[in-house]
Scaffold this motif. Structure first.
Motif, PDB file in Angstrom:
ATOM      1  N   CYS A 255       2.707  48.964  39.701  1.00  0.00           N
ATOM      2  CA  CYS A 255       1.546  49.727  40.179  1.00  0.00           C
ATOM      3  C   CYS A 255       1.210  50.863  39.218  1.00  0.00           C
TER       4      CYS A 255
ATOM      5  N   CYS B 282       7.012  53.008  46.728  1.00  0.00           N
ATOM      6  CA  CYS B 282       5.752  53.099  45.998  1.00  0.00           C
ATOM      7  C   CYS B 282       4.642  53.463  46.986  1.00  0.00           C
TER       8      CYS B 282
ATOM      9  N   CYS C  33       5.860  52.157  41.926  1.00  0.00           N
ATOM     10  CA  CYS C  33       6.730  51.175  41.281  1.00  0.00           C
ATOM     11  C   CYS C  33       6.188  50.925  39.868  1.00  0.00           C
TER      12      CYS C  33
ATOM     13  N   CYS D 182       1.901  50.107  46.912  1.00  0.00           N
ATOM     14  CA  CYS D 182       2.242  48.809  47.520  1.00  0.00           C
ATOM     15  C   CYS D 182       3.362  48.928  48.551  1.00  0.00           C
TER      16      CYS D 182
END
Ligand SMILES: [Zn+2]
Length: 128
Positions: free
Chosen positions: A93, A25, A90, A28
């Motif tokens: 997110c 991701c 992800c 994050c």
């Protein structure tokens, strides 16, 4: 590619973005998994690795590992499907920002730092 009519690019382009972003991701930096790997886990362990169409049918742990594409400038706000406007994200997110811009929610542009490029392959090795 500046096509505004399509909501998402082709799967081939999608895969190239996950590869570019190292199957992590871009927000994050969590590792994410390929759609094929999640399907295989579900086939092997249908009760433990639930994966249906509705969010309520998805195992929470697998949802966190879900590979999605995120439009930096949201599609609903005029964002296109160019490689410069799409990043790997992800599930949490991608879902969490909704239709807000990066600036509106105080996020840095993920292109301001390089992607993580370790040996993580999104578990694609499980389905080769
Ligand atoms: Zn994330």
């Amino acid at each position: 590619m500046k096509d505004r009519t399509q909501r998402m690019p082709s799967y081939k382009v999608e895969l190239s973005i996950y590869e570019r972003d190292g199957w992590h991701c871009r927000f994050c930096q969590s590792p994410i998994t390929s759609k094929e790997a999640r399907k295989k886990m579900h086939l092997l362990l249908p009760m433990a690795a639930r994966w249906g169409k509705a969010n309520s049918e998805k195992h929470r742990g697998l949802s966190i590992l879900e590979s999605t594409l995120d439009h930096l400038l949201p599609h609903s706000r005029g964002g296109d499907n160019s490689l410069e406007n799409l990043v790997a994200a992800c599930g949490p997110c991608q879902f969490g920002r909704g239709n807000f811009t990066l600036e509106e929610v105080g996020l840095n542009n993920p292109f301001s730092r390089p992607p993580i490029n370790d040996n993580w392959d999104g578990l694609r090795r499980l389905v080769k």
